[in-house]
Motif scaffolding. Structure first.
Motif, PDB file in Angstrom:
ATOM      1  N   GLY A 172       0.801  -0.936  -0.055  1.00  0.00           N
ATOM      2  CA  GLY A 172      -0.510  -0.251   0.208  1.00  0.00           C
ATOM      3  C   GLY A 172       1.018   1.285   0.190  1.00  0.00           C
ATOM      4  N   TYR A 173       2.045   1.309   0.574  1.00  0.00           N
ATOM      5  CA  TYR A 173       3.027   2.290   0.925  1.00  0.00           C
ATOM      6  C   TYR A 173       3.094   2.187  -0.337  1.00  0.00           C
ATOM      7  CZ  TYR A 173       6.943   5.033   1.805  1.00  0.00           C
ATOM      8  OH  TYR A 173       8.329   6.012   1.682  1.00  0.00           O
ATOM      9  N   SER A 174       3.984   1.207  -0.998  1.00  0.00           N
ATOM     10  CA  SER A 174       5.268   1.711  -2.824  1.00  0.00           C
ATOM     11  C   SER A 174       3.402   1.792  -3.565  1.00  0.00           C
ATOM     12  CB  SER A 174       5.793   0.507  -2.608  1.00  0.00           C
ATOM     13  OG  SER A 174       6.352  -0.291  -1.569  1.00  0.00           O
ATOM     14  N   MET A 175       3.021   1.327  -3.225  1.00  0.00           N
ATOM     15  CA  MET A 175       1.905   1.700  -4.479  1.00  0.00           C
ATOM     16  C   MET A 175       2.166   3.145  -4.363  1.00  0.00           C
ATOM     17  SD  MET A 175      -1.031  -0.472  -3.849  1.00  0.00           S
ATOM     18  CE  MET A 175      -1.946  -0.233  -4.462  1.00  0.00           C
ATOM     19  N   ILE A 176       1.906   4.169  -3.569  1.00  0.00           N
ATOM     20  CA  ILE A 176       1.282   5.599  -3.412  1.00  0.00           C
ATOM     21  C   ILE A 176       2.614   6.897  -3.190  1.00  0.00           C
ATOM     22  CG2 ILE A 176      -0.581   5.360  -2.066  1.00  0.00           C
ATOM     23  CD1 ILE A 176       0.498   7.164   0.281  1.00  0.00           C
ATOM     24  N   SER A 177       4.077   6.488  -2.367  1.00  0.00           N
ATOM     25  CA  SER A 177       4.776   7.250  -2.166  1.00  0.00           C
ATOM     26  C   SER A 177       5.352   7.543  -3.501  1.00  0.00           C
ATOM     27  CB  SER A 177       6.111   5.933  -1.342  1.00  0.00           C
ATOM     28  OG  SER A 177       7.028   6.481  -1.236  1.00  0.00           O
ATOM     29  N   PRO A 178       6.199   6.799  -4.150  1.00  0.00           N
ATOM     30  CA  PRO A 178       6.683   7.802  -5.573  1.00  0.00           C
ATOM     31  C   PRO A 178       5.923   9.034  -6.437  1.00  0.00           C
ATOM     32  CG  PRO A 178       6.462   5.476  -5.996  1.00  0.00           C
ATOM     33  CD  PRO A 178       5.221   5.692  -4.758  1.00  0.00           C
TER      34      PRO A 178
ATOM     35  N   PRO B 208       4.789   0.812  -7.349  1.00  0.00           N
ATOM     36  CA  PRO B 208       5.006   1.762  -7.987  1.00  0.00           C
ATOM     37  C   PRO B 208       4.079   1.249  -9.753  1.00  0.00           C
ATOM     38  CG  PRO B 208       7.218   1.612  -6.938  1.00  0.00           C
ATOM     39  CD  PRO B 208       6.330   0.503  -6.812  1.00  0.00           C
ATOM     40  N   THR B 209       4.601   0.384  -9.996  1.00  0.00           N
ATOM     41  CA  THR B 209       4.130   0.128 -11.213  1.00  0.00           C
ATOM     42  C   THR B 209       2.809  -0.060 -11.306  1.00  0.00           C
ATOM     43  OG1 THR B 209       6.296  -1.287 -12.191  1.00  0.00           O
ATOM     44  CG2 THR B 209       3.956  -1.331 -12.785  1.00  0.00           C
ATOM     45  N   ILE B 210       1.816  -0.626  -9.906  1.00  0.00           N
ATOM     46  CA  ILE B 210       0.227  -1.209 -10.038  1.00  0.00           C
ATOM     47  C   ILE B 210       0.400   0.479  -9.391  1.00  0.00           C
ATOM     48  CG2 ILE B 210      -1.094  -1.796  -8.370  1.00  0.00           C
ATOM     49  CD1 ILE B 210       0.968  -4.259  -7.969  1.00  0.00           C
ATOM     50  N   GLY B 211       0.951   1.393  -9.072  1.00  0.00           N
ATOM     51  CA  GLY B 211      -0.019   2.676  -8.459  1.00  0.00           C
ATOM     52  C   GLY B 211       0.313   3.421  -9.735  1.00  0.00           C
ATOM     53  N   MET B 212       0.902   3.839 -10.563  1.00  0.00           N
ATOM     54  CA  MET B 212       0.904   3.866 -11.309  1.00  0.00           C
ATOM     55  C   MET B 212       0.123   3.871 -12.337  1.00  0.00           C
ATOM     56  SD  MET B 212       4.559   5.057 -12.023  1.00  0.00           S
ATOM     57  CE  MET B 212       6.147   5.650 -10.669  1.00  0.00           C
ATOM     58  N   TRP B 213       0.034   2.696 -12.932  1.00  0.00           N
ATOM     59  CA  TRP B 213      -0.288   1.879 -13.640  1.00  0.00           C
ATOM     60  C   TRP B 213      -2.438   2.539 -13.428  1.00  0.00           C
ATOM     61  CZ3 TRP B 213      -5.130  -1.057 -13.288  1.00  0.00           C
ATOM     62  CH2 TRP B 213      -5.536  -1.692 -14.551  1.00  0.00           C
TER      63      TRP B 213
END
Length: 401
Positions: A26-32, A152-157
């Motif tokens: 969850g953190y890695s999805m939004i942090s970048p 990060p890839t999931i978050g950007m997608w």
């Protein structure tokens, strides 16, 4: 709990690994994307750095108390509380449209993280056999590395196709589910009773500096914090660099970096145990500085992907060696404090790094910003070498006395 399991991959340990993975994902999805989101709601680059850094500053303030609280309260309930607080923070991001409110939510999120991450690891060690402790802690961290690969890839997608609101709601749902796993499926009864509090009373005298920080580990923690400076700055500004320079698929940096991290964590431990601390840390600082130079000066994707590999080698070699050195500097009763002290350096780096970098970028550009970060690694090499050489000299004097 009474007695330790004899198998490493017992049900409780696996559940805790999943919880760690879910919260980290969850953190890695939004942090970048936090800097990009901050700019979208009207923040300047300096303000975006403050928003990004507020998380780690708050974690830094609460971090010394994480180990203390885990020793005095029921770890399961602390884990549930802080994980649900994560959920509320993700929901809060979805309705924050000002820099001030966004900063406030980031601080709450960081404070919860400062306790949650410490308690989660402390609780996991209770379900790891004593003779496999190092192996267990290594496996426990793999979920966090995997989350860095895909998060990060999931978050950007999700951001590109559905927007920031759906991204934040998705992260909230994921983390809330992990909290329910703790509450419903994880059995834990601490020594001293099953309640929220344990038997020992807490007073203001309990919060003496010696109970919260291992002073003999401070220099190692600060050097370790340099790697976190590189992580925080890269995580929060790489997407903006890609947008400014027109570099497509820049999210591949995170995939390659975390993939190499994953492979190194599985294979390099024995090498680090045999190598000189001075040699490993200085080499790690050098390759991390080179990675910063490549990111700062590269107009195309390939050198940035090379930087992802170099940065992974620097992080694994430097951080694992320094954390192990912190543990070796204290007796068994203070390992928790030593670990918390090391994490303080990481929080300082993650917190102050984006703030200072954002200010530098505002006054100059991204290229000069990364050149300054590379210079910090060089300064770190000098300070660490002087410290280690001085320590060797003191040892020789004692042997000759």
């Amino acid at each position: 709990m009474t007695g330790k399991p004899t198998k490493l991959f017992n049900l409780s340990f696996i559940e805790l690994m999943f919880i760690s993975f879910a919260t980290s994902l969850g953190y890695s999805m939004i942090s970048p994307l936090m800097s990009s989101y901050s700019v979208s709601v009207g923040a300047s680059l300096t303000q975006a750095g403050i928003v990004a850094g507020a998380f780690s500053i708050a974690a830094l303030v609460l971090r010394p108390f994480g180990g203390f609280f885990s020793d005095h309260f029921n770890k399961k309930y602390l884990l549930v509380f802080t994980t649900i607080l994560f959920t509320l923070c993700f929901l809060g991001y979805s309705v924050c449209h000002t820099v001030l409110s966004l900063t406030a939510i980031r601080m709450i999120h960081g404070a919860a993280f400062g306790i949650n991450s410490t308690v989660n690891l402390a609780l996991a060690t209770e379900f790891i056999p004593d003779d496999r402790m190092g192996e267990g802690i290594g496996f426990f961290g793999i979920g966090q590395v995997v989350s860095q690969v895909i998060g990060p890839t999931i978050g950007m997608w999700i951001r590109d196709r559905c927007g920031f609101t759906v991204l934040f709601l998705g992260a909230a749902g994921l983390v809330f589910f992990s909290a329910m796993v703790i509450l419903a499926g994880f059995g834990y009864r601490p020594e001293g009773g099953a309640g929220v509090r344990l038997t020992e009373d807490i007073s203001l005298k309990s919060f003496r500096p010696g109970n919260l920080i291992a002073k003999e580990c401070i220099l190692y923690a600060l050097i370790g914090g340099l790697f976190s400076v590189g992580n925080g700055v890269t995580s929060n500004f790489l997407v903006l660099i890609g947008e400014e320079r027109g570099i497509a698929n820049i999210s591949l940096f995170f995939v390659i970096n975390a993939s190499v991290l994953f492979l190194l964590r599985l294979t390099i431990g024995k090498v680090l145990d045999r190598a000189s601390l001075l040699w490993v840390v200085n080499l790690s600082l050098a390759v991390s500085g080179a990675a910063m130079l490549l990111i700062g000066c590269s107009p195309i994707l390939v050198p940035i992907l090379i930087a992802a590999v170099l940065k992974a080698f620097g992080n694994v070699g430097g951080q694992i060696s320094l954390q192990a050195a912190c543990v070796k500097k204290v007796d068994a009763a203070r390992i928790g404090i030593a670990t918390s002290t090391y994490y303080i350096g990481a929080d300082l780096g993650n917190g102050l790094g984006p703030i200072l970098a954002g200010k530098i970028a505002d006054l100059s550009d991204y290229r000069f910003m990364f050149l300054c970060i590379a210079a910090l690694f060089g300064i770190g090499m000098i300070i660490f070498s002087l410290y280690e050489r001085g320590k060797e000299g003191q040892t020789l004097e004692k042997e000759n006395a």
